[in-house]
Scaffold this motif. Structure first.
Motif, PDB file in Angstrom:
ATOM      1  N   VAL A 168      -5.796  18.268   0.942  1.00 42.54           N
ATOM      2  CA  VAL A 168      -4.620  17.666   0.305  1.00 42.54           C
ATOM      3  C   VAL A 168      -3.318  18.408   0.646  1.00 42.54           C
ATOM      4  CG1 VAL A 168      -4.898  18.813  -1.951  1.00 42.54           C
ATOM      5  CG2 VAL A 168      -3.897  16.511  -1.859  1.00 42.54           C
ATOM      6  N   GLY A 169      -3.368  19.214   1.711  1.00 43.67           N
ATOM      7  CA  GLY A 169      -2.120  19.713   2.284  1.00 43.67           C
ATOM      8  C   GLY A 169      -1.436  20.846   1.556  1.00 43.67           C
ATOM      9  N   THR A 170      -2.159  21.559   0.704  1.00 41.92           N
ATOM     10  CA  THR A 170      -1.489  22.658   0.007  1.00 41.92           C
ATOM     11  C   THR A 170      -1.724  23.997   0.709  1.00 41.92           C
ATOM     12  OG1 THR A 170      -3.402  22.963  -1.401  1.00 41.92           O
ATOM     13  CG2 THR A 170      -1.655  21.570  -2.251  1.00 41.92           C
ATOM     14  N   PHE A 213       1.947  20.371  -6.490  1.00 44.55           N
ATOM     15  CA  PHE A 213       1.153  21.480  -6.998  1.00 44.55           C
ATOM     16  C   PHE A 213       2.008  22.669  -7.415  1.00 44.55           C
ATOM     17  CE2 PHE A 213      -1.870  19.077  -4.465  1.00 44.55           C
ATOM     18  CZ  PHE A 213      -2.865  18.922  -5.394  1.00 44.55           C
ATOM     19  N   LYS A 242       2.126  18.409  -1.355  1.00 46.48           N
ATOM     20  CA  LYS A 242       2.662  19.754  -1.101  1.00 46.48           C
ATOM     21  C   LYS A 242       3.719  20.155  -2.123  1.00 46.48           C
ATOM     22  CE  LYS A 242       5.935  18.351   2.466  1.00 46.48           C
ATOM     23  NZ  LYS A 242       5.957  17.876   3.817  1.00 46.48           N
ATOM     24  N   ASP A 262       8.791  10.506   2.463  1.00 46.01           N
ATOM     25  CA  ASP A 262       8.144  10.240   3.751  1.00 46.01           C
ATOM     26  C   ASP A 262       8.412   8.804   4.237  1.00 46.01           C
ATOM     27  OD1 ASP A 262       7.195  12.749   4.259  1.00 46.01           O
ATOM     28  OD2 ASP A 262       5.193  12.391   3.429  1.00 46.01           O
ATOM     29  N   ASN A 300       1.252   4.553  -1.125  1.00 41.68           N
ATOM     30  CA  ASN A 300       0.287   5.410  -1.828  1.00 41.68           C
ATOM     31  C   ASN A 300       0.978   6.572  -2.531  1.00 41.68           C
ATOM     32  OD1 ASN A 300       0.375   7.779  -0.016  1.00 41.68           O
ATOM     33  ND2 ASN A 300      -0.410   6.311   1.490  1.00 41.68           N
ATOM     34  N   SER A 323       4.586  13.825  -2.329  1.00 48.21           N
ATOM     35  CA  SER A 323       3.601  14.519  -1.504  1.00 48.21           C
ATOM     36  C   SER A 323       2.888  15.633  -2.279  1.00 48.21           C
ATOM     37  CB  SER A 323       4.308  15.105  -0.280  1.00 48.21           C
ATOM     38  OG  SER A 323       3.449  15.996   0.379  1.00 48.21           O
ATOM     39  N   ASN A 377      -0.750  -3.500  -3.951  1.00 45.29           N
ATOM     40  CA  ASN A 377      -1.462  -2.217  -4.088  1.00 45.29           C
ATOM     41  C   ASN A 377      -0.527  -1.020  -4.203  1.00 45.29           C
ATOM     42  OD1 ASN A 377      -3.941  -0.918  -4.373  1.00 45.29           O
ATOM     43  ND2 ASN A 377      -4.174  -0.557  -2.172  1.00 45.29           N
ATOM     44  N   HIS A 404      -2.914   5.320   9.570  1.00 44.55           N
ATOM     45  CA  HIS A 404      -2.797   6.187   8.404  1.00 44.55           C
ATOM     46  C   HIS A 404      -3.408   5.475   7.207  1.00 44.55           C
ATOM     47  CE1 HIS A 404       0.044   8.928  10.427  1.00 44.55           C
ATOM     48  NE2 HIS A 404       0.664   7.858  10.886  1.00 44.55           N
ATOM     49  N   ARG A 405      -4.479   4.708   7.461  1.00 44.52           N
ATOM     50  CA  ARG A 405      -5.088   3.942   6.377  1.00 44.52           C
ATOM     51  C   ARG A 405      -6.596   4.113   6.403  1.00 44.52           C
ATOM     52  NH1 ARG A 405      -2.214  -0.947   4.623  1.00 44.52           N
ATOM     53  NH2 ARG A 405      -4.325  -1.530   4.048  1.00 44.52           N
ATOM     54  N   ASP A 427       0.798  -1.231   0.000  1.00 41.58           N
ATOM     55  CA  ASP A 427       0.000   0.000   0.000  1.00 41.58           C
ATOM     56  C   ASP A 427       0.833   1.285   0.000  1.00 41.58           C
ATOM     57  OD1 ASP A 427      -2.664  -1.274   0.223  1.00 41.58           O
ATOM     58  OD2 ASP A 427      -1.906  -1.948   2.163  1.00 41.58           O
ATOM     59  N   PHE A 472      -3.949   9.289   4.657  1.00 38.47           N
ATOM     60  CA  PHE A 472      -2.574   8.831   4.488  1.00 38.47           C
ATOM     61  C   PHE A 472      -1.630   9.754   5.259  1.00 38.47           C
ATOM     62  CE2 PHE A 472      -3.912   7.574  -0.094  1.00 38.47           C
ATOM     63  CZ  PHE A 472      -4.603   6.478   0.402  1.00 38.47           C
ATOM     64  N   LYS A 473      -0.524   9.162   5.685  1.00 37.15           N
ATOM     65  CA  LYS A 473       0.512   9.925   6.344  1.00 37.15           C
ATOM     66  C   LYS A 473       0.949  11.080   5.439  1.00 37.15           C
ATOM     67  CE  LYS A 473       4.688   8.866   8.801  1.00 37.15           C
ATOM     68  NZ  LYS A 473       6.019   8.406   8.569  1.00 37.15           N
ATOM     69  N   GLY A 474       0.987  12.276   5.945  1.00 39.76           N
ATOM     70  CA  GLY A 474       1.429  13.423   5.148  1.00 39.76           C
ATOM     71  C   GLY A 474       0.347  14.022   4.276  1.00 39.76           C
ATOM     72  N   ARG A 475      -0.838  13.404   4.240  1.00 40.85           N
ATOM     73  CA  ARG A 475      -1.893  13.851   3.341  1.00 40.85           C
ATOM     74  C   ARG A 475      -2.212  15.343   3.495  1.00 40.85           C
ATOM     75  NH1 ARG A 475      -4.844  12.864  -1.300  1.00 40.85           N
ATOM     76  NH2 ARG A 475      -6.821  13.938  -1.163  1.00 40.85           N
ATOM     77  N   ALA A 509      -8.359  -1.875   1.519  1.00 37.51           N
ATOM     78  CA  ALA A 509      -7.993  -0.808   0.572  1.00 37.51           C
ATOM     79  C   ALA A 509      -7.729  -1.318  -0.844  1.00 37.51           C
ATOM     80  CB  ALA A 509      -6.778  -0.051   1.085  1.00 37.51           C
ATOM     81  N   ASP A 510      -7.448  -2.606  -0.988  1.00 34.10           N
ATOM     82  CA  ASP A 510      -7.276  -3.092  -2.367  1.00 34.10           C
ATOM     83  C   ASP A 510      -8.257  -4.226  -2.683  1.00 34.10           C
ATOM     84  OD1 ASP A 510      -6.084  -5.021  -0.842  1.00 34.10           O
ATOM     85  OD2 ASP A 510      -4.296  -5.223  -2.089  1.00 34.10           O
ATOM     86  N   GLY A 555      -0.279  17.609   4.545  1.00 33.14           N
ATOM     87  CA  GLY A 555       0.902  18.462   4.443  1.00 33.14           C
ATOM     88  C   GLY A 555       1.885  18.328   5.588  1.00 33.14           C
ATOM     89  N   ARG A 586      -9.395  10.541   2.749  1.00 38.16           N
ATOM     90  CA  ARG A 586      -8.051   9.938   2.850  1.00 38.16           C
ATOM     91  C   ARG A 586      -7.330  10.425   4.091  1.00 38.16           C
ATOM     92  NH1 ARG A 586      -6.666  10.058  -3.388  1.00 38.16           N
ATOM     93  NH2 ARG A 586      -7.791   8.128  -3.803  1.00 38.16           N
ATOM     94  N   SER A 600       3.716  15.114   7.743  1.00 37.54           N
ATOM     95  CA  SER A 600       3.733  13.654   7.880  1.00 37.54           C
ATOM     96  C   SER A 600       3.767  13.199   9.336  1.00 37.54           C
ATOM     97  CB  SER A 600       4.893  13.049   7.098  1.00 37.54           C
ATOM     98  OG  SER A 600       6.098  13.618   7.509  1.00 37.54           O
ATOM     99  N   ASP A 638       0.682   9.687  -2.105  1.00 36.05           N
ATOM    100  CA  ASP A 638       1.178  10.741  -1.217  1.00 36.05           C
ATOM    101  C   ASP A 638       2.592  10.409  -0.730  1.00 36.05           C
ATOM    102  OD1 ASP A 638      -1.072  12.920  -0.167  1.00 36.05           O
ATOM    103  OD2 ASP A 638      -1.942  11.074  -0.932  1.00 36.05           O
ATOM    104  N   TYR A 639       2.879   9.121  -0.522  1.00 30.89           N
ATOM    105  CA  TYR A 639       4.240   8.727  -0.131  1.00 30.89           C
ATOM    106  C   TYR A 639       5.187   8.886  -1.316  1.00 30.89           C
ATOM    107  CZ  TYR A 639       2.416   6.321   4.064  1.00 30.89           C
ATOM    108  OH  TYR A 639       1.830   6.002   5.240  1.00 30.89           O
TER     109      TYR A 639
END
Ligand code: SF4
Lengths: 165, 417
Positions: free
Chosen positions: B361-363, A26, A23, A41, A15, A21, A61, B273-274, A13, B382-385, B185-186, B387, B380, B389, A17-18
């Motif tokens: 989404v951390g922006t 964009f 940030k 990360d 993802n 990121s 995944n 983080h899932r 998994d 996820f770790k860091g999602r 998740a999958d 902005g 979501r 982690s 984002d890993y």
């Protein structure tokens, strides 16, 4: 298509984002800049460790999450030759093929951090030179081989003026 | 042989009898890109030698992910999008219009039987309108913009049959979190999903969007529902277009059928983080939070804000909590103002941000500090999602997030009903 390189091992998994990121993605279209942050990360020094042609090796995944194409591009621009995983998330899988990054579905349990690998995509065989074993890889569907052979979907479109699958 | 909803839509759009496993090139009805994906698509469009889009009224860009722009880098990309859309002559929904997945259904451009590709993974949201809509990357988006086509592998389908009545304080968000926790998740990777049963029929159209929105969190290509009177009533607010709904055949072949009785379902949370790390709220109750977020394409609709205001109205949020509210669209914002909902939320202590993705989404718009805990209505964690982690993100319904904002701790919303 053949590749030689070392394995960099990750878990299940991983993802988007890993991989890169939100940030960073964009802010720029400069993939060389983004590549410096790839996988940070999970492993802050990944970019420095990876040599041209090395492999990312992962569990199930791989690439789940967002549709960001910056994910396969950042991997590609970091010099990674191919991603080997037990399974991929579908958008990542498409994006990888579309951007010309080879993705290989195979059993990665016997591939460990630092192993020297030889990957023959055409023959569908992975050789673990460190361990002296071979592992079969799932063949890619013809549609994807056509796109990959053209270097991705953009060159495919340019060459054929549209889909020629 | 009977066919599923997705087999029928892909057959109609490719002009051939399509079944799971077939590869088809299909005509798309609508193509969408947002500010995180469109700039790369413009580059791919040029690399492909593109000169025009296949149909100007079937393409749109939405600026929602970093809107308004937080820095010069993003500003340059937004400008690129505006110029490109202007030159090609298609629609650009600029900052403040809302999250793409709310803006598109509200534009009246998508509906039953349609095939939509969007360069955003949550494009599966319009499955709740009986459309096959799915997320793609920027290069696929560029190919779609030029050709009006896209290749697909026709997926197998998992059918979720949801019977019973959701208890008070338990919502569609809780149900979809529960399903994701169950199949993982999958669990539906490369597949389509269909949601049926009396619990789905009883839901409002807005609640249904939440279910379809999160289909991707189990790896699915689509989260489809059949259209009913509620679907058409919702559509009629935005368009006079005629749609032909698509139903699954009674002898359609499914990869799996899973049955759930929702009668005893409790409010749920997804833990860091899932997204599939799901548990009843009661098991996490008491965990201190620093930031609460209500909004996003999952739960930023009028009904969601109404539910939150029902709990927050006349009360004050905990002094150590920031509550950020981002209406999913300008339309939602205006409707919520007209109903007095915004007044109640702001009086309770909420910070309102521009309709759009907000802090999802951390922006921008609320990046958490190191080691902080956030509870959010997003999809979501996820770790860091968001902005950072080192931050932890919990996902829950608008009611659970509102209740937690009041107490400063993860809280079962049924205490405030
Ligand atoms: S609200 Fe969040 S999940 Fe939805 S489109 Fe925006 S960034 Fe993506």
């Amino acid at each position: 298509m053949q590749f030689n390189g070392r394995a960099h091992k990750f878990g299940d998994d991983v993802n988007t984002d890993y991989i890169i990121s939100g940030k960073y993605k964009f802010k720029t279209l400069d993939m060389k800049k983004l590549a410096k942050h790839v996988m940070e990360d999970l492993d802050p020094h990944f970019y420095e460790k990876v040599a041209a042609g090395d492999f990312i090796v992962a569990g199930t995944n791989f690439g789940c999450g967002s549709s960001r194409e910056q994910a396969p591009l950042a991997i590609k621009y970091a010099g990674v030759g191919a991603v080997l995983a037990k399974s991929f998330a579908r958008i990542f899988y498409r994006n990888a093929i579309n951007t010309g990054l080879p993705v290989v579905e195979c059993d990665t349990d016997q591939l460990e951090q630092g192993d020297e690998l030889y990957v023959d995509l055409t023959a569908g065989v992975i050789t673990n030179r460190t361990k002296g074993i071979t592992i079969p890889a799932k063949p890619l569907p013809t549609v994807m081989i056509k796109i990959l052979n053209d270097g991705g979907l953009a060159p495919h479109f340019k060459k054929h003026g549209g889909f020629n699958l | 042989m009977g066919r599923t909803i997705i087999e029928k839509i892909l057959s109609a759009k490719s002009g051939q009898e399509a079944y799971a496993g077939d590869i088809v090139v299909a005509a798309v009805d609508y193509v969408m890109g947002q500010d995180g994906t469109a700039p790369l698509a413009i580059r791919a469009f040029n690399d492909m030698g593109g000169t025009a889009v296949f149909n100007r009224s079937s393409v749109a860009f939405v600026i929602d992910h970093s809107a308004p722009s937080p820095n010069e880098g993003v500003s340059a990309l937004h400008k690129l999008m505006r110029e490109f859309a202007g030159n090609c002559g298609f629609c650009l929904h600029d900052i403040g219009t809302g999250v793409c997945h709310q803006v598109l259904p509200e534009s009246g451009e998508v509906g039953p039987g349609y095939l939509i590709i969007g360069a955003d993974s949550h494009t599966c949201t319009y499955g709740a309108l009986n459309a096959f809509s799915t997320g793609v990357g920027s290069t696929d988006l560029a190919g779609g913009m030029i050709s009006g086509q896209m290749w697909f592998k026709v997926p197998e389908t998992i059918k979720f049959v949801c019977s019973g009545v959701l208890p008070a304080g338990v919502y569609s968000k809780d149900l979809i979190l529960h399903l994701i926790g169950d199949v993982t998740a999958d669990g539906a990777t490369y597949m389509s999903t269909e949601y049926v049963g009396e619990a789905i029929e009883a839901m409002s159209q807005e609640a249904r969007f939440t279910m379809s929105n999160m289909a991707i969190e189990m790896g699915a290509k689509a989260g489809l529902m059949e259209a009913d009177e509620k679907t058409f009533a919702w559509l009629r607010r935005f368009t006079t277009r005629e749609f032909t709904p698509v139903t699954a055949d009674h002898d359609a072949v499914y990869a799996r059928v899973r049955e759930y009785d929702v009668t005893k379902l409790e409010p749920q949370v997804a833990r860091p983080h899932r997204v599939d790390n799901v548990a009843p709220v009661s098991r996490e109750a008491g965990k201190t939070i620093h930031q609460a977020v209500i909004g996003t394409c999952t739960n930023g609709r009028l009904e969601d804000l109404r539910i939150a205001a029902g709990i927050l109205g006349g009360r004050k949020i905990h002094r150590d909590v920031r509550l950020i509210v981002a209406p999913a669209s300008r339309r939602v914002f205006l409707d919520a103002m007209a109903e007095g909902i915004i007044q109640l939320l702001v009086e309770a202590g909420a910070a309102l941000v521009t309709p759009g993705c907000g802090p999802c989404v951390g922006t921008h718009n609320g990046v958490p500090a190191d080691n902080e805990t956030v509870i959010s209505t997003a999809n979501r964690n996820f770790k860091g999602r968001m902005g950072n982690s080192s931050a932890e993100i919990y996902l829950a319904s608008p009611a659970t997030v509102a209740a937690s904002a009041l107490t400063g701790k993860i809280t079962d919303p049924r205490e405030f009903l």
